[in-house]
Every structure is written in C-alpha cells, then in structure tokens.
Design an enzyme around this catalytic site. Structure first.
Site, PDB file in Angstrom:
ATOM      1  N   TRP A 101      19.674 -14.575 -11.906  1.00 20.48           N
ATOM      2  CA  TRP A 101      20.536 -14.238 -10.776  1.00 20.48           C
ATOM      3  C   TRP A 101      21.257 -12.920 -11.000  1.00 20.48           C
ATOM      4  O   TRP A 101      21.442 -12.127 -10.065  1.00 20.48           O
ATOM      5  CB  TRP A 101      21.503 -15.383 -10.482  1.00 20.48           C
ATOM      6  CG  TRP A 101      20.744 -16.624 -10.143  1.00 20.48           C
ATOM      7  CD1 TRP A 101      20.601 -17.738 -10.906  1.00 20.48           C
ATOM      8  CD2 TRP A 101      19.929 -16.837  -8.975  1.00 20.48           C
ATOM      9  NE1 TRP A 101      19.766 -18.638 -10.281  1.00 20.48           N
ATOM     10  CE2 TRP A 101      19.342 -18.111  -9.095  1.00 20.48           C
ATOM     11  CE3 TRP A 101      19.639 -16.075  -7.831  1.00 20.48           C
ATOM     12  CZ2 TRP A 101      18.486 -18.647  -8.133  1.00 20.48           C
ATOM     13  CZ3 TRP A 101      18.787 -16.613  -6.862  1.00 20.48           C
ATOM     14  CH2 TRP A 101      18.233 -17.876  -7.021  1.00 20.48           C
ATOM     15  N   ASP A 170      29.880 -13.945  -9.957  1.00 19.95           N
ATOM     16  CA  ASP A 170      29.197 -15.023  -9.260  1.00 19.95           C
ATOM     17  C   ASP A 170      29.486 -16.294 -10.053  1.00 19.95           C
ATOM     18  O   ASP A 170      28.995 -16.462 -11.170  1.00 19.95           O
ATOM     19  CB  ASP A 170      27.697 -14.727  -9.230  1.00 19.95           C
ATOM     20  CG  ASP A 170      26.882 -15.873  -8.639  1.00 19.95           C
ATOM     21  OD1 ASP A 170      27.467 -16.913  -8.275  1.00 19.95           O
ATOM     22  OD2 ASP A 170      25.644 -15.718  -8.533  1.00 19.95           O
ATOM     23  N   LYS A 194      26.219 -25.467  -4.905  1.00 23.53           N
ATOM     24  CA  LYS A 194      26.102 -25.933  -6.277  1.00 23.53           C
ATOM     25  C   LYS A 194      27.170 -26.974  -6.588  1.00 23.53           C
ATOM     26  O   LYS A 194      26.887 -28.000  -7.165  1.00 23.53           O
ATOM     27  CB  LYS A 194      26.255 -24.762  -7.254  1.00 23.53           C
ATOM     28  CG  LYS A 194      25.255 -23.646  -7.062  1.00 23.53           C
ATOM     29  CD  LYS A 194      23.864 -24.055  -7.478  1.00 23.53           C
ATOM     30  CE  LYS A 194      22.912 -22.862  -7.406  1.00 23.53           C
ATOM     31  NZ  LYS A 194      21.538 -23.252  -7.717  1.00 23.53           N
TER      32      LYS A 194
END
Lengths: 360, 360
Positions: A101, A170, A194
């Site tokens: 990511w 993030d 998530k």
C-alpha cells in the site's frame, strides 16, 4: 449462524452495531424512513454526523486544531489527494515504504506529477519489518507512511520523531485499535472497512495548519479545504457508511470504554495467537519479524502450501473464515480487528492445536 | 410508521429492498456475516456485483459495447473525471447549461484545466426550461448535459441528435425512471441516492469506444479505464451501496416489470400532481415551463412565502415529508422517484385540496 470472521477487510463489525442498524432500517430515529432515505441536510442527519465527529474527537483526543472530514474513494483516492493538495507539480515528498500500500501511494504521487522520494524501505527484506532508519529530504512537504501493513502483518511500534515535515499516515487497518500520540502527525486517515465500518467512507483527521497550506487549484472533490469548509457536505456524503462508522465509535466509547481498553483486549488477542504460533515447535511460522509484528493482522504459514490450503479449508468448515493471506503473497492471515472477539481467537487457537495434532 | 417521502435526494427506497436488507443483516446469503463484513473478493460478493451489473444491463438494454462501473464521490467527482479523462488540459468540451448541477459541472471542467464552452443555456429564463437550440463546437470532445434538473424541476423530453461528439449525461435524478434511447450517448451516470440506492456509489455506463479514448496520465482512482479493467475492484468498492442499488434493480425488474412499466407509473404520478396544480385556479403554481416539466421533481409555489412555509409544516405533520424546495431556490418540491408510491401522491393531492380550502 454467525462465523468467526478473520477477513482482512472488509472485516468484522460489532454485533450490536449490526443489530441496531437492522432494527432501525424501516424507521430511523422516528423519521418514518431509513437513514438512507433521509436528506443529508435534514436536522436529524446533520446532528448524526456531528455526533460521529464528536465521538471520533473524543476517542482520538483531538483538539480544535484538528479537522475531521469524511471522503470517499478509499485509501487509493487519498494516495492521489495527498500529493495533489500538499506537494503539487514537482513538489517534494518523502515516503517510508513498508509494502504494497505504501508502494502504491508512492507511485500515485508520481502519477500526480509530484516528486516523491523513499526515505526508507524494507523491500530488500521482503517487507517483513518496519524500517527505523530514515534518510529524510529536508525539502519534503510531508513524510508519508502506512502504520500497519495488512498484507505482511507488520505494524509501526513507534513513529519517526525527527521528520522535517508533518507525518501523514494511512492507518486504515489499525485505526482506533490503540491510542496513538499524534504530536508529529499532520494528517491521518483510514478507509473504514478495515476496522470501523462499511467500505465507502474514508475518515480523515488533519491539523488545520496543514490544511491551510493545501493548494487551491485542484478539483473540488479532491480539495481537503473544500471538505473542511462544507463539513463534508459539499455534495451528498455517504450517509449510511458514516452512520455505521458512528455506531462503531459509540460501541468503542460505551461498550469497550475507549482506546486504552481496546488496545488491552487487542494485545491479549494478538498475544494469544502469536503465542500459539511460537509455541508450535515450528509447525506454524510467523512471517513478520517479531519486533514489527502487527496486533491487527497475524500472518503465518504451515510447512508447505498444501497444508496452508488444507488448514484454510478445514478452518472454514469449522466456521473460522477469512484466513487466506492477501492474494499478492499467499499463506495465511488472521485479522484481529477490534470487532473480532476473544472467543473467536480462542476458537482459532484450539483449532490450530487440533490441526497440528492431526497433521504435525 | 413509514411516512410519504418526497425528499429530493437522498430519496425514497422500495420497502421490499429495506426489508430484505434488514432481514439479511446478521447473516447475508449464508455467509454467517453481514454483507458489509464480507471480503469484496469473496465469490459471494463478486457474484453479487456481477448480478447487479447484469440486472442493470437488462434494464437499460445495454450491449457488450457498453461497460458498467461503480465509482464513488457522487456526481461532483464525475464533474472532474469527465474532463480529466476525455478533454484533458486545454481540450474542448461543450456544456448544455440547464441549472445548478450543469453549471457546477461546467465550472469544474475549467478547474480541471479543460476548455469548456456553453452550447446552450436557459440561465436567462431562470432555468425554467430545457434549451433546445444548440451552438455546438465542432472540436468538442463531448457534449455534456444534465437530463433532469432536480432544483428547478425540468427534464429533457428529447436529446440532441446532431451533436458533433458523444453525449455525456448526468441522469442522477431520473435514472431508470423511463426507457432512454442511448444511440447518441457515450456515457451516462447517476449518483445512486436519487433514484436507486444509498449515497456513496455512482453508477456509470459508458461506450467502450469512448473509454478507449480516455487519457491515461491521470490518477488511478480518476481513470475510467482503470475501473473497467478491474471490474470496479481496483480497490475495495462500496459494497453495501452497490448491494442496495442491486436490490432496487431487482425490484425494478421483478416487481415493477421493467422501465416501460416504471415510466407508465411515473407518468400517472406526475400527471396526478401536475393536474392538481393546474386545476387549483392558480393557488398552486408550477415553476417549470409545461414543455420542460420533470416527472421526477415537481416544483411549485403557493401565493406567498408564508403560505409555502405553512404548507410544508402542516404537510410534515400529516406524514408528507421532504416537500421543501432546494435551498438555492426555496418554494416547494415533491420528488416522485421510482419508489414513491401512487398512494403517497394521492395523499399529497388530497392534502393540497384540503389546504387550499382552508387557505385559498
């Protein structure tokens, strides 16, 4: 029957949240309609959104120098919004590369015309640890990191304190799983799916003095100041997705009792599972280096891919689901997000012992 | 108790859709979890999304030369994505200005660095009609229009057939309310929250030969080809929002019986309400010109703002909600989206007659 849900994301949600959402589906808060049918500018929905923001502020202990907004497009749109707002064409920005990511975020900054640079990377080590030595660019407008790597099962145990610019993180796969000292941060964000709600909303908190430096020549829906100025209602926000996230925030505050408590429970869950792995005489093998192990995503392997598959399949039939590793790396992964109960982890650990007896 | 919901958007959803969503909340399709907790890459969710696309294709009668994708960010992000993908820096594009949303789309094209031009506008007429004379730019890469103006209550009764480039239409507030001949269109889209589902997903259908012309140097989450290539799963899509939209598509196919039937019912609803307005001897006054009247958003006024307010307030207490006009124009507006039943319209018309008796 509800299963033990170890999905990497979208992941488990608190049962109480789902029950309330189902109960109020036909008539939310006496409005005579579902929350999805209410105008986003109705006093009821505006009050709901305000409450979601207030609960988040309380959980994260955010002062008025922080703004909270709701975006769409997941982390992947943030990958673009961040350089577009804060670096601009040719602007410098630093990235700490901890895996898939972070790599995507770094590449997206280049696509957006900025000038990203790697301040650190653990790629040579197959991303099995979080780097802790940094080569910062003094001209960087921000330093970007992914605080928890869902794919490799690594997590920052501490954050850089000597960065030349605000940290931007993030935090999708660990959001609200533990208290975090935000002193060196300028912006944190999380795709809801998530750890807090349904896919389709991204929770963003940012320091107002960073937001004040955002470029203004950008498309309206990519402009952070436009979200702040309009309380996330420049256009219709994803009301349902914010609502469910808000119910989770309430659950965290009222039922769990805040992030200290949540972190304590998450530590017990992670310790239980890592303990089972480490105590298996090598039958189960953790893939992240111990000093970088994530409390949210526990990645492991068995002796051989066939056993990995057999484990996953038999676990599934026992109601232990979502144990496959990310498609880019394979193996096994148990995601222990906030809403995954200790009972689920205990059940998994029992199954692991039993599976080892039969196959070890 | 459920109310009669005339909200302009988010708007009414079919009761059957809400009932199914509530029923399956704790255990969707035998997965042992809510659909929000399922992985978007699970076979169940992938099959669900495929089915949503298939149902939409059937409803719109789309061939394989059309792609269907799901975006986020509402119409407002489309305002940027369209010029970014199809016009680019300095690129020409034509806009038909029918009101607030078309104006915003036009301005956004300029913010994105393209070179938009007005091919027609009804601004001089306070946007109370849809223009039908066009001054097209032969260099335009596309011709943009908003097929239904939610704010002013106007709707295209026919579409330009002599445009020099594909038509691109924001159909948000009339999506799937009637069959549309897509011969001259290159792309149509709809923010779900007006007529098909919860805010947070934008349904986009586009001709593949137009998509093939999209610029490739754009941020990934703004790139139409990236959505097409990844079946809308470059990252986690807004699964819940797609799911609810899909239930509405099924309702349209199975319960309603397709867009011809839906259009017939919508015509009855609109005729009933416009009939009541026109038959009120001027007490109720429609604000859109008769030839441009929308079947989705019926805008009207009473003799004086005080009466507008009184009407809205008393209607609300009778369970007729969402009748306030858009905040930019005031007055009254009844949105008659697909899920608004004929019984709701009949109830409104009765109330109007009764209110006129008391106040006329």
């Amino acid at each position: 029957m509800r299963v033990a849900n170890f999905n990497g994301g979208p992941g488990s949600l608190p049962v109480e949240v789902l029950e309330e959402a189902a109960r109020d589906m036909m008539d939310w808060h006496g409005t005579g309609m579902s929350i999805m049918e209410n105008s986003h500018r109705s006093k009821e929905v505006v009050a709901m959104v305000d409450e979601v923001v207030a609960d988040l502020r309380a959980l994260l202990n955010l002062g008025e120098d922080w703004a909270v907004i709701f975006c769409q497009g997941g982390a992947s749109l943030q990958f673009a919004m961040i350089p577009i707002n804060f670096a601009g064409p040719g602007g410098h920005c630093d990235y700490i590369n901890t895996g898939l990511w972070a790599t995507r975020a770094y590449k997206e900054a280049r696509i957006c015309g900025s000038n990203p640079r790697l301040a650190a990377t653990s790629e040579d080590d197959d991303f099995t640890h979080i780097p802790d030595v940094f080569d910062f660019n003094p001209e960087a407008k921000y330093v970007y990191l992914t605080s928890n790597n869902t794919v490799r099962g690594t997590q920052c145990q501490h954050f850089p304190t000597n960065a030349p610019a605000p940290l931007i993180a993030d935090m999708s796969s660990e959001f609200l799983s533990r208290p975090v000292n935000l002193e060196h941060f300028g912006l944190i964000y999380a795709g809801a799916q998530k750890n807090v709600g349904p896919a389709g909303v991204t929770v963003v908190a940012m320091r107002r003095d960073l937001a004040d430096k955002a470029r203004l020549d950008v498309p309206t829906m990519l402009s952070y100041p436009s979200y702040i100025k309009n309380d996330s209602m420049y256009n219709t926000p994803p009301v349902w997705n914010i609502y469910i996230s808000g119910l989770t925030f309430k659950w965290l505050r009222r039922t769990v009792g805040g992030l200290e408590n949540m972190a304590a429970t998450n530590k017990i869950k992670a310790d239980t599972l890592y303990g089972a792995i480490d105590g298996s005489s090598g039958f189960y093998r953790g893939t992240a280096r111990p000093g970088s192990r994530s409390s949210m995503n526990v990645t492991f392997r068995l002796p051989g891919e066939d056993l990995d598959k057999k484990f996953k399949k038999e676990a599934q039939s026992e109601g232990l689901v979502g144990l496959g590793g990310h498609r880019s790396v394979g193996g096994l992964r148990a995601s222990l997000y906030n809403a995954v109960g200790r009972d689920s982890v205990d059940k998994l650990v029992e199954f692991m012992a039993e599976f080892q007896r039969r196959n070890g």
